[in-house]
Design a protein around this motif. Structure first.
Motif, PDB file in Angstrom:
ATOM      1  N   UNK A  23     -12.775  -6.461  -8.277  1.00 57.17           N
ATOM      2  CA  UNK A  23     -11.967  -5.945  -7.385  1.00 57.17           C
ATOM      3  C   UNK A  23     -10.624  -5.470  -7.810  1.00 57.17           C
ATOM      4  N   UNK A  24     -10.204  -6.160  -8.725  1.00 57.79           N
ATOM      5  CA  UNK A  24      -8.960  -5.849  -9.454  1.00 57.79           C
ATOM      6  C   UNK A  24      -8.939  -4.455 -10.014  1.00 57.79           C
ATOM      7  N   UNK A  25     -10.094  -4.285 -10.779  1.00 56.86           N
ATOM      8  CA  UNK A  25     -10.469  -2.724 -11.486  1.00 56.86           C
ATOM      9  C   UNK A  25     -10.511  -1.618 -10.638  1.00 56.86           C
ATOM     10  N   UNK A  26     -11.076  -1.829  -9.515  1.00 55.56           N
ATOM     11  CA  UNK A  26     -11.735  -0.707  -8.530  1.00 55.56           C
ATOM     12  C   UNK A  26     -10.684  -0.390  -7.435  1.00 55.56           C
ATOM     13  N   UNK A  27     -10.140  -1.655  -6.962  1.00 54.33           N
ATOM     14  CA  UNK A  27      -9.250  -1.340  -5.657  1.00 54.33           C
ATOM     15  C   UNK A  27      -8.020  -0.318  -5.918  1.00 54.33           C
ATOM     16  N   UNK A  28      -7.533  -0.055  -7.327  1.00 51.85           N
ATOM     17  CA  UNK A  28      -6.287   0.883  -7.240  1.00 51.85           C
ATOM     18  C   UNK A  28      -6.793   2.187  -6.718  1.00 51.85           C
ATOM     19  N   UNK A  29      -8.135   2.577  -7.094  1.00 52.67           N
ATOM     20  CA  UNK A  29      -8.494   4.026  -6.933  1.00 52.67           C
ATOM     21  C   UNK A  29      -8.476   4.455  -5.502  1.00 52.67           C
ATOM     22  N   UNK A  30      -8.801   3.449  -4.774  1.00 47.77           N
ATOM     23  CA  UNK A  30      -8.962   3.512  -3.242  1.00 47.77           C
ATOM     24  C   UNK A  30      -7.493   3.392  -2.781  1.00 47.77           C
ATOM     25  N   UNK A  31      -6.725   2.685  -3.063  1.00 51.72           N
ATOM     26  CA  UNK A  31      -5.461   2.276  -2.591  1.00 51.72           C
ATOM     27  C   UNK A  31      -4.484   3.537  -2.833  1.00 51.72           C
ATOM     28  N   UNK A  32      -4.734   4.226  -3.933  1.00 54.10           N
ATOM     29  CA  UNK A  32      -3.945   5.364  -4.175  1.00 54.10           C
ATOM     30  C   UNK A  32      -4.064   6.418  -3.229  1.00 54.10           C
ATOM     31  N   UNK A  33      -5.460   6.681  -2.921  1.00 54.43           N
ATOM     32  CA  UNK A  33      -5.851   8.141  -1.978  1.00 54.43           C
ATOM     33  C   UNK A  33      -5.624   7.466  -0.489  1.00 54.43           C
ATOM     34  N   UNK A  34      -6.218   6.624  -0.187  1.00 55.13           N
ATOM     35  CA  UNK A  34      -6.676   6.300   1.457  1.00 55.13           C
ATOM     36  C   UNK A  34      -5.623   5.466   2.011  1.00 55.13           C
ATOM     37  N   UNK A  35      -5.466   5.460   3.374  1.00 56.93           N
ATOM     38  CA  UNK A  35      -4.417   4.737   4.170  1.00 56.93           C
ATOM     39  C   UNK A  35      -5.000   3.464   4.488  1.00 56.93           C
ATOM     40  N   UNK A  36      -6.286   3.308   4.799  1.00 60.06           N
ATOM     41  CA  UNK A  36      -6.950   2.238   5.185  1.00 60.06           C
ATOM     42  C   UNK A  36      -8.542   2.136   4.596  1.00 60.06           C
ATOM     43  N   UNK A  37      -9.434   1.135   4.617  1.00 62.99           N
ATOM     44  CA  UNK A  37     -10.647   1.212   4.197  1.00 62.99           C
ATOM     45  C   UNK A  37     -11.253   0.031   4.947  1.00 62.99           C
ATOM     46  N   UNK A  38     -12.516   0.337   5.471  1.00 61.71           N
ATOM     47  CA  UNK A  38     -13.141  -0.916   6.191  1.00 61.71           C
ATOM     48  C   UNK A  38     -13.946  -1.403   4.854  1.00 61.71           C
ATOM     49  N   UNK A  39     -13.489  -2.761   4.730  1.00 67.47           N
ATOM     50  CA  UNK A  39     -14.075  -3.545   3.478  1.00 67.47           C
ATOM     51  C   UNK A  39     -15.475  -4.300   3.971  1.00 67.47           C
ATOM     52  N   UNK A  40     -16.473  -3.851   3.051  1.00 68.78           N
ATOM     53  CA  UNK A  40     -17.638  -4.426   3.423  1.00 68.78           C
ATOM     54  C   UNK A  40     -18.087  -5.956   3.005  1.00 68.78           C
ATOM     55  N   UNK A  41     -18.725  -6.640   3.805  1.00 70.31           N
ATOM     56  CA  UNK A  41     -18.607  -8.109   3.493  1.00 70.31           C
ATOM     57  C   UNK A  41     -19.645  -8.707   2.866  1.00 70.31           C
ATOM     58  N   UNK A  42     -20.642  -7.673   2.082  1.00 69.30           N
ATOM     59  CA  UNK A  42     -21.632  -8.281   1.352  1.00 69.30           C
ATOM     60  C   UNK A  42     -21.408  -8.838  -0.080  1.00 69.30           C
ATOM     61  N   UNK A  43     -20.563  -9.800   0.064  1.00 66.67           N
ATOM     62  CA  UNK A  43     -20.214 -10.689  -1.200  1.00 66.67           C
ATOM     63  C   UNK A  43     -21.418 -11.622  -1.403  1.00 66.67           C
ATOM     64  N   UNK A  44     -21.346 -12.472  -2.502  1.00 67.65           N
ATOM     65  CA  UNK A  44     -22.466 -13.425  -2.522  1.00 67.65           C
ATOM     66  C   UNK A  44     -21.466 -14.696  -2.856  1.00 67.65           C
ATOM     67  N   UNK A  45     -21.440 -15.968  -1.785  1.00 72.83           N
ATOM     68  CA  UNK A  45     -22.107 -15.576  -0.524  1.00 72.83           C
ATOM     69  C   UNK A  45     -21.078 -14.590   0.377  1.00 72.83           C
ATOM     70  N   UNK A  46     -22.028 -14.004   1.595  1.00 77.96           N
ATOM     71  CA  UNK A  46     -21.347 -13.114   2.245  1.00 77.96           C
ATOM     72  C   UNK A  46     -19.918 -13.660   3.154  1.00 77.96           C
ATOM     73  N   UNK A  47     -19.335 -12.842   3.512  1.00 78.60           N
ATOM     74  CA  UNK A  47     -18.148 -12.901   4.327  1.00 78.60           C
ATOM     75  C   UNK A  47     -18.634 -13.118   5.941  1.00 78.60           C
ATOM     76  N   UNK A  48     -18.933 -14.550   6.321  1.00 81.25           N
ATOM     77  CA  UNK A  48     -19.156 -14.510   7.488  1.00 81.25           C
ATOM     78  C   UNK A  48     -18.811 -14.927   8.756  1.00 81.25           C
TER      79      UNK A  48
END
Ligand code: NCD
Ligand code: ZN
Length: 346
Positions: A23-48
């Motif tokens: 998360x720490x490594x990849x989030x800055x790339x999205x946060x730089x260009x995009x205003x918002x993002x729908x964050x997918x819940x398929x973690x292990x275990x999932x965000x239920x």
């Protein structure tokens, strides 16, 4: 020739950022260009549950670069046991932006997904009642279904029935991968909308399999034919309100991605907007880019578009092959890594 384009700041309506060091490594790339993002819940275990989603949102916010105004929009993972009351509470409290369907075993981390659609009827009825978006990984999985036909089978067996059964349900068929998918969305708009990834717009299965196996082109739904790609390009660049941007950027540790049994998912956040811009330019449709990237998504989700703007210019740069990740994951390969990228976000 257009060499510069300024548009309202885009949002990413389908994004995987994982957790922890990744998360720490990849989030800055999205946060730089995009205003918002729908964050997918398929973690292990999932965000239920709402509680899981609130906790995950805190972890995302905690690693945002200082000064960032990026807003994560959280989703919860639909299971056979999802409680309609919990989901409704999450939507009313502003924690959840939608509920995400993964058919069991359709893709990465989907083992906890829905096994029996009769068990989620009450949740769908509730989403319909309260106007809460329903996000779908739209693939039907079964030993009788060829992997290239999964999207069509889902439409035939599920979605075409749901649009009649739940006429008020606001749906998103995510990462459209076929002409069938693009056509269905248009026929069912505005009830159904569809997101389109940069890689489904850019690649065919011949690119993926035809000249050496390319693990970085493997994602679910799998990349399809040149005809499918042409239909997706036409859809995205049409400017029609039912199609909008969702990168499906999905990082994996190198060793899981390049393996005897490699995982599906393509990390593309660092090159996403430039890749979309390239496609729109090739289609002679840069004038439709803002609708696709920044306007159609918020309209479907009933949110205001972003107020600020971004500029892309034609200024070639070389994408890195990989991104470093702290801890045991070490690194993640990047879509179009090593390629010359034509457009750049200034
Ligand atoms: C995604 C992932 O890695 O989480 N993989 C993929 O192939 N697209 C899950 C998904 O969106 O299907
Ligand atoms: Zn995804």
């Amino acid at each position: 020739m257009t060499t510069r384009i300024t548009i309202r700041r885009p949002d990413d309506w389908h994004l995987h950022v994982r957790d922890g060091d990744m998360l720490k490594a990849v989030l800055p790339y999205t946060a730089k260009d995009f205003g918002r993002a729908i964050i997918m819940p398929n973690l292990v275990p999932p965000v239920r549950t709402v509680k899981d989603a609130a906790g995950y949102r805190d972890r995302v916010m905690a690693v945002l670069p200082a000064g960032s105004r990026f807003t994560p929009l959280m989703t919860c993972y639909l299971t056979d046991d999802t409680d309609p009351d919990d989901v409704e509470r999450g939507f009313r409290d502003g924690v959840l932006a939608g509920v995400k369907l993964y058919p069991a075993n359709a893709t990465t981390n989907s083992a906890a997904g829905v096994t029996d659609y009769r068990k989620v009827t009450r949740v769908l009825e509730r989403l319909e009642k309260i106007g809460m978006p329903f996000l779908m990984h739209g693939e039907e999985v079964g030993s009788d279904i060829d992997i290239f036909d999964r999207e069509k089978a889902f439409i035939d067996r599920r979605l075409s029935k749901w649009v009649k059964e739940f006429p008020g349900l606001r749906m998103i068929l995510e990462h459209l991968s076929s002409k069938d998918g693009a056509d269905f969305v248009k026929s069912a708009a505005p009830q159904v909308a569809g997101t389109i990834t940069p890689y489904h717009l850019n690649l065919t299965r011949t690119d993926w399999l035809g000249a050496g196996l390319k693990p970085m082109m493997y994602a679910m739904p799998v990349i399809k034919t040149a005809q499918d790609r042409a239909a997706l390009r036409k859809a995205a660049t049409s400017g029609e309100a039912c199609y909008f941007l969702g990168t499906d950027s999905a990082p994996h540790p190198f060793v899981r991605k390049v393996a005897i049994s490699g995982v599906p998912g393509i990390f593309n956040a660092p090159v996403a907007l430039p890749t979309y811009a390239k496609v729109f330019e090739e289609e002679g449709a840069l004038d439709k880019f803002e609708a696709f990237a920044s306007l159609n998504g918020p309209r479907h989700y009933r949110l205001p578009p972003n107020e600020d703007k971004i500029t892309l210019e034609k200024s070639p740069w070389t994408a890195p092959i990989e991104i470093k990740v702290a801890g045991p994951d070490e690194r993640t390969l990047l879509y179009r890594g090593g390629e010359t990228i034509e457009w750049k976000v200034t």
